[in-house]
Design a protein around this motif. Structure first.
Motif, PDB file in Angstrom:
ATOM      1  N   HIS A  17       0.873  -1.349  -0.099  1.00 62.46           N
ATOM      2  CA  HIS A  17      -0.006   0.040  -0.060  1.00 62.46           C
ATOM      3  C   HIS A  17       0.877   1.380  -0.054  1.00 62.46           C
ATOM      4  O   HIS A  17       1.764   1.453   0.994  1.00 62.46           O
ATOM      5  CB  HIS A  17      -0.850  -0.027   1.365  1.00 62.46           C
ATOM      6  CG  HIS A  17      -1.831  -1.102   1.416  1.00 62.46           C
ATOM      7  ND1 HIS A  17      -2.980  -1.130   0.577  1.00 62.46           N
ATOM      8  CD2 HIS A  17      -1.814  -2.064   2.159  1.00 62.46           C
ATOM      9  CE1 HIS A  17      -3.588  -2.302   0.832  1.00 62.46           C
ATOM     10  NE2 HIS A  17      -2.787  -2.999   1.713  1.00 62.46           N
ATOM     11  N   THR A  18       0.723   2.244  -0.931  1.00 64.66           N
ATOM     12  CA  THR A  18       1.463   3.313  -0.648  1.00 64.66           C
ATOM     13  C   THR A  18       0.414   4.650  -0.447  1.00 64.66           C
ATOM     14  O   THR A  18      -0.722   4.766  -1.147  1.00 64.66           O
ATOM     15  CB  THR A  18       2.207   3.526  -2.110  1.00 64.66           C
ATOM     16  OG1 THR A  18       1.240   3.346  -3.271  1.00 64.66           O
ATOM     17  CG2 THR A  18       3.388   2.748  -2.222  1.00 64.66           C
ATOM     18  N   ARG A  19       0.589   5.443   0.258  1.00 64.06           N
ATOM     19  CA  ARG A  19      -0.104   6.563   0.692  1.00 64.06           C
ATOM     20  C   ARG A  19       0.362   7.778   0.082  1.00 64.06           C
ATOM     21  O   ARG A  19       1.769   8.098   0.572  1.00 64.06           O
ATOM     22  CB  ARG A  19      -0.427   6.654   2.190  1.00 64.06           C
ATOM     23  CG  ARG A  19      -1.156   5.422   2.702  1.00 64.06           C
ATOM     24  CD  ARG A  19      -1.471   5.305   3.978  1.00 64.06           C
ATOM     25  NE  ARG A  19      -2.293   4.495   4.486  1.00 64.06           N
ATOM     26  CZ  ARG A  19      -1.955   2.997   4.530  1.00 64.06           C
ATOM     27  NH1 ARG A  19      -0.897   2.449   4.337  1.00 64.06           N
ATOM     28  NH2 ARG A  19      -2.913   2.057   4.917  1.00 64.06           N
ATOM     29  N   TYR A  34      -5.299  13.405  -0.994  1.00 61.63           N
ATOM     30  CA  TYR A  34      -4.787  11.993  -0.408  1.00 61.63           C
ATOM     31  C   TYR A  34      -5.077  11.152  -1.381  1.00 61.63           C
ATOM     32  O   TYR A  34      -6.687  11.066  -1.805  1.00 61.63           O
ATOM     33  CB  TYR A  34      -5.470  11.747   1.132  1.00 61.63           C
ATOM     34  CG  TYR A  34      -5.106  10.605   1.748  1.00 61.63           C
ATOM     35  CD1 TYR A  34      -3.836  10.349   2.141  1.00 61.63           C
ATOM     36  CD2 TYR A  34      -6.134   9.598   1.521  1.00 61.63           C
ATOM     37  CE1 TYR A  34      -3.561   9.129   2.614  1.00 61.63           C
ATOM     38  CE2 TYR A  34      -5.763   8.129   1.965  1.00 61.63           C
ATOM     39  CZ  TYR A  34      -4.757   8.073   2.777  1.00 61.63           C
ATOM     40  OH  TYR A  34      -4.186   6.642   3.028  1.00 61.63           O
ATOM     41  N   THR A  35      -4.151  10.194  -1.652  1.00 65.07           N
ATOM     42  CA  THR A  35      -4.461   8.859  -2.403  1.00 65.07           C
ATOM     43  C   THR A  35      -3.718   7.704  -1.963  1.00 65.07           C
ATOM     44  O   THR A  35      -2.747   7.808  -1.104  1.00 65.07           O
ATOM     45  CB  THR A  35      -4.325   9.400  -3.850  1.00 65.07           C
ATOM     46  OG1 THR A  35      -4.749   8.066  -4.521  1.00 65.07           O
ATOM     47  CG2 THR A  35      -2.794   9.577  -4.133  1.00 65.07           C
ATOM     48  N   LYS A  36      -4.506   6.523  -2.020  1.00 68.88           N
ATOM     49  CA  LYS A  36      -3.857   5.353  -1.533  1.00 68.88           C
ATOM     50  C   LYS A  36      -3.685   4.489  -2.929  1.00 68.88           C
ATOM     51  O   LYS A  36      -4.899   4.135  -3.248  1.00 68.88           O
ATOM     52  CB  LYS A  36      -4.468   4.783  -0.363  1.00 68.88           C
ATOM     53  CG  LYS A  36      -4.111   3.406   0.125  1.00 68.88           C
ATOM     54  CD  LYS A  36      -5.104   3.005   1.424  1.00 68.88           C
ATOM     55  CE  LYS A  36      -4.642   1.686   1.642  1.00 68.88           C
ATOM     56  NZ  LYS A  36      -5.842   1.172   2.781  1.00 68.88           N
ATOM     57  N   THR A  38      -2.790   0.356  -4.202  1.00 69.34           N
ATOM     58  CA  THR A  38      -2.405  -0.830  -3.840  1.00 69.34           C
ATOM     59  C   THR A  38      -1.900  -1.886  -4.861  1.00 69.34           C
ATOM     60  O   THR A  38      -2.320  -1.707  -6.009  1.00 69.34           O
ATOM     61  CB  THR A  38      -3.832  -1.604  -3.381  1.00 69.34           C
ATOM     62  OG1 THR A  38      -4.378  -0.841  -2.374  1.00 69.34           O
ATOM     63  CG2 THR A  38      -3.592  -3.048  -2.865  1.00 69.34           C
TER      64      THR A  38
END
Lengths: 356, 313
Positions: A17-19, A34-36, A38
């Protein structure tokens, strides 16, 4: 856990997971607070490596090969599933596992450039718990074995890329591990260096009964070197078979009949078992290309009939050969199939039993 | 036992590597010593040009230099865990170290020990040279100095492990670490017993940082020789002698009435550093930082393996 295997991956999943905060999407140019994201690096991966076996893990860039190597060596933790090395759980007994494995990670970043090969081996030998006479003897033996004996006192920064890669392999072997993981060992090497390294890998596995995992996207290296191959794509193991079995997967049993003159292809289509007929012509004369059924009896009868027909029509049959399937074709056909209906091709012996 | 053996093996490997590189790049080694000496001399001259007696000037200079060296020591150790670790990730060395069966903590303990040893030896040489230059006596108390240096090292290691843990997960923490490292140099230079007069918040921040009490204790031992001023029944310091304050030409400085300005030399008595207030803060900070540091490093190491950032930079 299957005791037959030196290394075993059991239902491994790895999700990254990268935030991002104040993120700008590079494709759309849109800005977000903000974005996440996967990424699935491994999806229910199962395979095992037997002692004395060279197992190739093949896949396109970003398929999850390096993640698998890092999960076996404990550098990355799987999201779920178990990894065993010689029966030891990698997560629970990581330090004990590290005594049993040698790893060469991609590129030549693993060696210390201001030191000589001998100094590098002494340094990394100490880091892996080897000391004294044993270390000195082993370092010299390895340098002799890999062909760096005459360069052992030359600083690494003055060595060629192939020589640095050989040194990286020596470093992985310095603690005499029973399992060796090689991540892209021949990438960027010239033909001679690549050949020399493949030879050494083969020699090492046979002479010292090591279990070897080689990741590569070089089909030739995999086909030439590996006893068994697993093909991984988008984190999924889509095939896992011995090299001849894998080459046979998409084999459509195509035969080439080299003749003295051009035949009439439609005549052969009526023969039972013939699937397709084509003509090919090159400098050596016309070639009748016939695909026949896989079933042996039908295939045999069809081939006899084709030859009989050719003889009756007075053709001079110069040669008959079966068109060879290449790993590259197999790989492309497997990885091109992105539809979920494609079933993984994993032979029964490679399918590990689900633990209860 | 395995980890103790591992510590000594890694220690040996690191010492050999450091020696080889120092010998192989001898020119760079000499240049760094010259640069270090030039920096110290600049600080000495800067400190000695403040108007006070020769004795006071020398004391101030040595105080500043010792503080600076302790600060550099802290800067180096914490740097090993911040910029050093970041550099190791960049070269791929970090993943190699992670593959050592002794574990990352043992490896970093040994690495930092070698770095500390080198730093202490070179700093001691520099300090002695500077003290000779300004004709100031240093008090060599081997047991106390060794204990204090060890505690300082442990303290910094704990703090370093915490910073290192953050770097393992969030690689781009370099600038933040630089600020903290420079703050430690500043604190080490200016840390004296006068810290007790600072505002409450500043005092606690200073005590919380691992270098402040270490600097106070080391200065107290090496410069003051563990001597404290004696007081009479009225609470006034007992004056042993008066000494005229001299200018840079060596002539006495006169006041408005034409009388020489006198410097008071007070009566002192020996008081061990082990009873000093800062020594207790140092021990406390050692325990806290080591516990926090190693626990957070282990946690961050696992987190980093989860995120797969060990080899990223």
């Amino acid at each position: 856990m299957n005791t037959e295997y030196a290394v075993e991956l059991e239902h491994i999943n790895k999700v990254y997971h990268t935030r991002h905060f104040f993120y700008r999407d590079e494709e759309t140019g849109r800005r977000r607070w903000y974005t996440k994201k996967t990424v699935h690096a491994a999806v229910d991966v199962n395979f095992g490596i037997r002692p004395g076996e060279i197992f190739g893990l093949l896949g396109p860039n970003g398929a999850g090969k390096t993640s698998c190597v890092k999960m076996i060596s404990g550098l990355v933790r799987p999201t779920s599933g178990n990894v065993y090395v010689e029966g030891l759980h990698v997560e629970k007994k990581r330090l004990q596992v590290l005594r049993r494995i040698g790893v060469v990670l991609e590129g030549t970043r693993t060696v210390i450039w201001p030191l000589t090969p001998l100094e590098n081996l002494n340094y990394f030998g100490n880091l892996r718990g080897i000391r004294g006479k044993v270390l000195k003897e082993r370092a010299r033996q390895l340098l002799d074995f890999i062909g760096l004996k005459d360069k052992m006192n030359v600083q690494v920064r003055r060595l060629s890329r192939g020589q640095r890669q050989k040194l990286a392999i020596c470093i992985a072997l310095i603690a005499d591990p029973s399992v060796i993981l090689l991540d892209e060992p021949t990438t960027g090497l010239d033909v001679q260096s690549s050949h020399a390294i493949r030879e050494k890998i083969r020699e090492m596995t046979r002479a010292f009964n090591k279990s070897m995992l080689v990741t590569t996207h070089d089909m030739f290296v995999a086909q030439d070197l590996c006893d068994r191959i697993g093909i991984i794509d988008k984190g999924k193991l889509i095939a896992c078979k011995t090299t001849p079995e894998l080459l046979d997967v998409f084999s459509d049993k195509t035969f080439e009949f080299r003749l003295d003159r051009i035949p009439e292809p439609s005549k052969f289509l009526s023969i039972q078992g013939v699937q397709s007929v084509a003509l090919d012509e090159n400098g050596e004369g016309p070639v009748l290309v016939v695909s026949v059924e896989q079933e042996e009896t039908i295939r045999s009868a069809a081939l006899y009939e084709i030859i009989s027909l050719l003889r009756d029509d007075g053709y001079l049959l110069k040669s008959v050969s079966m068109r060879q399937q290449t790993l590259e074709n197999v790989f492309l056909r497997l990885t091109e199939s992105t539809t979920p209906s494609v079933k993984p091709i994993v032979s029964a012996e490679n399918q590990l039993e689900r633990r209860v | 036992m395995w980890h103790i053996n591992g510590f000594f093996l890694v220690l040996k490997a690191e010492i050999v590597r450091a020696f080889i590189i120092m010998r192989r790049y001898w020119f760079a080694s000499i240049i760094s010593i010259i640069m270090g000496y030039a920096t110290l001399i600049t600080i000495v001259y800067g400190l000695m040009h403040t108007p006070s007696s020769v004795k006071e000037m020398a004391e101030k200079a040595i105080n500043g230099i010792l503080g600076f060296l302790i600060g550099v020591f802290a800067f180096g150790i914490v740097g090993l865990f911040s910029q050093g670790l970041q550099g190791m990730a960049r070269t791929g060395e970090l993943e190699q170290v992670c593959l050592s069966p002794f574990g990352l903590v043992t490896n970093f303990l040994a690495r930092s020990f070698v770095a500390a040893l080198g730093n202490i030896v070179s700093s001691a040489i520099m300090l002695i040279l500077v003290a000779k230059t300004v004709a100031e006596n240093l008090h060599v108390a081997p047991v106390e100095t060794l204990v204090l240096l060890s505690l300082t090292y442990i303290n910094l290691i704990g703090f370093g492990f915490m910073v290192g843990g953050l770097v393992l997960v969030f690689k781009q923490t370099g600038q933040m670490a630089v600020i903290v490292r420079f703050a430690m140099i500043g604190l080490a230079i200016f840390a004296t017993e006068k810290i007790s007069q600072w505002p409450m918040f500043a005092r606690w921040v200073a005590h919380a940082l691992p270098v402040t009490d270490a600097a106070i204790c080391l200065k107290y031992t090496i410069i003051q020789g563990q001597q404290v001023i004696k007081y009479n029944e009225l609470g006034e310091p007992i004056v042993r002698a008066l000494e005229p304050v001299l200018d840079s030409a060596g002539k006495p400085i006169l006041d408005a009435l034409g009388n020489p300005v006198m410097n008071r030399i007070y009566e002192t008595t020996f008081s061990s550093v082990f009873t000093h207030e800062s020594f207790f803060f140092l021990i406390l900070s050692c325990i806290i930082w080591t516990a926090i540091g190693i626990a957070s490093f282990r946690f961050m190491e696992n987190w980093s393996r989860d995120k797969g950032t060990l080899g990223a930079y």
